[in-house]
Motif scaffolding. Sequence first.
Motif, PDB file in Angstrom:
ATOM      1  N   GLY A 153      93.157  -8.272  48.218  1.00 29.09           N
ATOM      2  CA  GLY A 153      91.857  -7.862  48.773  1.00 29.09           C
ATOM      3  C   GLY A 153      91.231  -8.960  49.612  1.00 29.09           C
ATOM      4  O   GLY A 153      90.676  -8.700  50.684  1.00 29.09           O
ATOM      5  N   ARG A 154      91.368 -10.213  49.157  1.00 23.16           N
ATOM      6  CA  ARG A 154      90.778 -11.335  49.920  1.00 23.16           C
ATOM      7  C   ARG A 154      91.506 -11.524  51.241  1.00 23.16           C
ATOM      8  O   ARG A 154      90.905 -11.819  52.274  1.00 23.16           O
ATOM      9  CB  ARG A 154      90.827 -12.609  49.089  1.00 23.16           C
ATOM     10  N   GLY A 155      92.838 -11.362  51.211  1.00 19.56           N
ATOM     11  CA  GLY A 155      93.610 -11.506  52.448  1.00 19.56           C
ATOM     12  C   GLY A 155      93.236 -10.438  53.456  1.00 19.56           C
ATOM     13  O   GLY A 155      93.013 -10.724  54.646  1.00 19.56           O
ATOM     14  N   ILE A 156      93.166  -9.181  52.984  1.00 17.27           N
ATOM     15  CA  ILE A 156      92.801  -8.082  53.897  1.00 17.27           C
ATOM     16  C   ILE A 156      91.354  -8.242  54.378  1.00 17.27           C
ATOM     17  O   ILE A 156      91.022  -7.942  55.518  1.00 17.27           O
ATOM     18  CB  ILE A 156      93.013  -6.733  53.185  1.00 17.27           C
ATOM     19  N   GLN A 157      90.495  -8.746  53.499  1.00 18.86           N
ATOM     20  CA  GLN A 157      89.089  -8.967  53.884  1.00 18.86           C
ATOM     21  C   GLN A 157      89.002  -9.955  55.039  1.00 18.86           C
ATOM     22  O   GLN A 157      88.273  -9.726  56.010  1.00 18.86           O
ATOM     23  CB  GLN A 157      88.303  -9.484  52.678  1.00 18.86           C
TER      24      GLN A 157
END
Length: 1000
Positions: free
Chosen positions: A29-33
Motif C-alpha cells: 500500500g505504501r509503495g502504490i501510495q
Amino acid sequence: GVKDGRWTVLQLVEALGFCLENTDPRMRGRGIQLLSQVLLQCYSLLQEKEVLHLVLFYESRLQDNHLVIPSVLQGLRALSMCEVLPPGLAVSVLKAIFQEVHVQSLLQLDRHTVYSIITNFMSTREEELKGLGANFTFGFIQVMDGEKDPRNLLVAFQIVHDLIAKDYALGPFVEELFEVTSCYFPVDFTPPPNDPHGIQREDLILSLRAILASTTQFAEFLLPLLIEKLDSELQTAKLDSLQTLTACCAIYGQKELQEFLPSLWSSLRREVFQTASEKIETECLAALRALSACLSRSVLSSDSEDLLDSFLSSILQDCRHHLCEPDMKLVWPSAKLLQAAAGASLRTYHCITHSVLPLLLEQYTKHTQSSQRRTILEMLLGFLELQQKWGNVEEDESTLLSLQAPVCSVVFSALLDPSVQLQLVGIKALTVLGSLQGFLSSSNLELVVDHLIRLALHEEDSQSSEAAMKAAGSLAPTYPKVFSGHMVPRLEKELQSGPPLRCVSSSEWEESNHNHHSLQQRCLQALAAVSTHTSIVRETVPILLQHLQKVQKGTEARNTQDMISVCQNLHRVALQCQQDAEGCWYFHQTVVPCLLAMAVQAAMPESTHTLPGKALLEEEVLAAMIPVISAATTHLSSELAAQSVSHVVPLFLDGDVSFLPQNSFPCSFQPFRDGECLEAQRRLVALLMAFVCSLPRDVAIPQQEWLLRELLALSCSCNCPFTATTAAKCFAGLVNKHPAGQQLDEILQLAVNRMEPSLAEGPRRTQALTLLLWVTKALVLRYHPMSSCLTDKLLGLLDDTELGTATADGFSLLMAESPDVLHKGCHADVRIMFRQRFFTDNVPKLVRGFHGAGPDVKANYLKGLSHVLNHLPKPVLVTELPTLLSLLLEALSCSDRVVQLSTLNCLHPLLLEAPQIMSLHVDTLVTKFLNLTSSPTMAVRIAALRCAHALTSLPTTVLLPYKGRVIRALAKPLDDKKRLVRKEAVAARGEWFLLGSPGR
C-alpha cells in the motif's frame, strides 16, 4: 526526478519493485501510495505506452487487499486525467471498478475518488462509455446506492444529471436510477456548525431537483411520490414537492400528466383552501400555473382528448360557486386559483374569464356594501392585470372587450363611491384598463380624465387624490393628446382662478381662502404628476413657471412656502424627464434660465426692486431650487451640457446675462465682487453649485481655474454661513471631478494656504472648518493622496475647545451620502469601499487620540468614532467589533446626547448580527441600556429601549440571570409621557417576559 525528466515513471515502478511485490499489504500500500502521488503531479507528462502499462497494473491491483485499494484509486484518478489514455481503457477501468470494488464500504474520501474517476471519463471519453450501453448506468447505480455523505452526493447527483442530459442509455434501469436518487427526496440535511465545506441544504435540494425534473421517463414514478409528500404534514416536504412539480412541468406533456391530474388538482386545491402558510400558497399557485401552461402547449393528435378543457372545467366547477357565497369565506382562495390558471396562457385566460368575468360583474351589482364591492373589484382587477400580460385586447376572442360597457360602469361607480378603499381599487382598475390599447373609447377616455381631475383636486382623502395623480401619470404617455387637450387646460384654469372675495365673515373667508390655497397646491401636484410625456411637459412647464413668477410678485405671508411647493413640483417633472433626451433638454433650457433670471432679478439692490420678490433669496427657497437645477442637468448629454455651461459660468464670472429671458436688469450681476450691497447676489452661488456640480465629468468648464479661485475666496471670506457653505461645496464638487495633475495640486495647495491661517485664529474659523470638511470629503471619495493630510488636520482639531465639537460632527459629513453634491448621481468620482478605507486609515488614530486626550475633549473623539462606525457596512463592523466594543461601551457613559444616540444606533444591529461577541459584555450592556431608558432626550430613550429589545437575540442562558431586573426596570418607561417611547417599552418588555419560554 520524474518532473525534471531525469526519471521515467516506469523506472520509478522498477525502483519500487520490492515494495510493490512485498507480501505485507501495508508495504504494498505504501509503495502504490507513493507511485500514485507521483502520478497525480506528473500525469500530463506520461507517454501513451506508459499509461497503458500503468492502467493494466492498477487494474490488477483492484483485486488486492482492502488496505491497498485507496491508493490504487488515487492512481486511477491520476490516469483518468491523462489526455493520451489509449482508447478502450476508460471502459476497462470502470468495468474493473464496478466488478472488483464495493464502493460503499470505502471511506468518504475514497468514494469521492471513485466519483471523480467517473466524472473525468464522462467529460473526456463520452462515446466510449456510451458503448457500454445500459451496463454503465447499472454499474453507476451500484456505486451510488447507499451514499450518505453530502459532499459525495453533490458529485453523484451531477453524474446522474449528466447521464440523463447527455443521453446515456438507461435501458431497463430507469426505475432503479429513479429509486437510487429519489430516496433522498425531500432532502433532510442540516449542515453542522462551522462546516468547512460550506454545503447547504439548498445545494442538495437544487441538485436533486435538477435530476428529477430532467426527464419524462421518471414521471410515472415521480408524480405519485410528489402527491404523497404533498399530503404529508411536513411543511418542507410540501414546499419541495411543489417546487419540483413546477420544474417538471417545463418538460412534461399531457401524456405524462393525464393519469395524475385529478389527484394533483385535489392536493393543490386543498392546500390553498386550508393552509396558513403564505409560502405554500404561493408555491401551490405557481404549480397550478405551470400545470395549466404545460397542458396549454401540448400538441394534440386528432383523436386525443383535450386535457386542458377538462382540467379547467374541474377548476371552474370547484371554485366558481365560491365567488357567489354570501359570507365570502372562500372567495379569495378561489379567485387566486382561478387567476393562477388564467395566467398560464392566452387560451386558459380566455376560458377562465369567459366564465368568471360576467359572474364577478353580476356579483358587484348584487352586493351593496362597499367592503364586499371592494373584494369583488379586487378580484376583477386581478383578471384585468392578467390581460396586460397578453397585450392588446383582440376583438375576436376577448371576453373583456365584449364586456366593455359593464366593466367601465363598475369601475366608474367605484370611483364615485364614498369609500376611500373602494376608490383606490377603482383607480388601480382604471389604470389597468387604460393600459389596454383599444379598450377605452374616446368618450370613456374623457370620462376617465373627468374622474381623475375630480379625485385629484376635490377628493378630501389625500390617498385617493395621490392615487389619482399617479394614475394620470401612468396613462398620460399612452394618451398624450387626451391629457394634453383635456386635463392640462382644466388644471391651468383651476390654478389661475383667483382667491375668494372678502364679502363674508372673517372666519368664513379664512376657511375659503385656505381651501383655495389647498386646491392650488393640488393643481400644482397634478400638473407635475401628469408630465410624463414630452408633449405634455411642453404644456405644463410654462404653467408652473408662470405660477412661480406670479407667487414671487405676490405679497402674501406664505409666499416662501408656495415657491418651495412650485420648486418641488418642478423637481418631480425633472426626474420624470430624465430618461427622455428630448424632454430632458427641453426642461433644462426652459427651466434653468428662467430660475436663474428670477433669482438674479430678486438679487438686484432693493432700491430698484420691491421687497416681496426677496422671498426667492431665502435659504429654504434656494435649497428647493437646487434639486430642480441638478435633476435638469445630470442626464444631459455631454454635447448639450457643454452648450449650457458656456452660458451659465460666464453669467457668474462675467455678469453675461444675454441668455436669460427678460434680461434687462437695473444693474450688473457680479456675485464674486466685494461689497455689502452684493450679499444677495452672492447667495446665488447655491444655484451655480447645483449646475456645475451636476455636469458629466467629461464636460470642460470654461475658466475653471478662475472659478475655483473665486469660490475659494468666497468660502473663506463671506460672513453669511449659507453662502460660505455653498461656495465650499461647489469648490469641493469641482475639485472632486478635476483631472489629476499639476493644476489640481496647485489649487489644493492654494486652498490649504488659505485655510490654515483662518483655522488657527480669527473670526472665520467656522467657515474655514466647513471648507476643510468638504474638500477632505471630495478627496477621500476619489482616493487622492492629499486626503490623508487633510484628515490629519481634522483629527488635530478634535482637541480644539472651540471647533472640536463641530469637527467631530463633521466626520458624519465625511462618511454620509450628500444629497446635492459629491454623489454618484451627479457624476462625482466615488470609489468603491471608500468608507472601509477611511475606517482602516483613521479609526486607529481616533482611538489613540481618545486615549491621549484631556477629559474635556474625549467626547469629541467618541463622537467622531461613532459617526464613522454608524456609516460603515455592518459586515465590516462585525469583524472589527472585538477591538472596538470596549470603546463603544465607554461612549454610552458620555454625557453628550449625540454620542449616546449614535452609539446606540451603532450597537443595535451588532446585537442582532454578532450575538456571541456581544454576550461577553452582557452585564455592562444591560446596565448601560437600562440607565439610558431614563435619558431626558426622547430619541435616546427610544434607541436604548430598542437595544434592550435586541438583547433578547443573545443566547438565552446568558440573559436569564438578568430577566427579573430588566422586566422591573422596563416598567417605568411604560408610563413615559411620549407614545413612541411607551410603544418601544411594551415591545421590549414583552420579549423579556417570553425569554426562556418553551418553543422560543
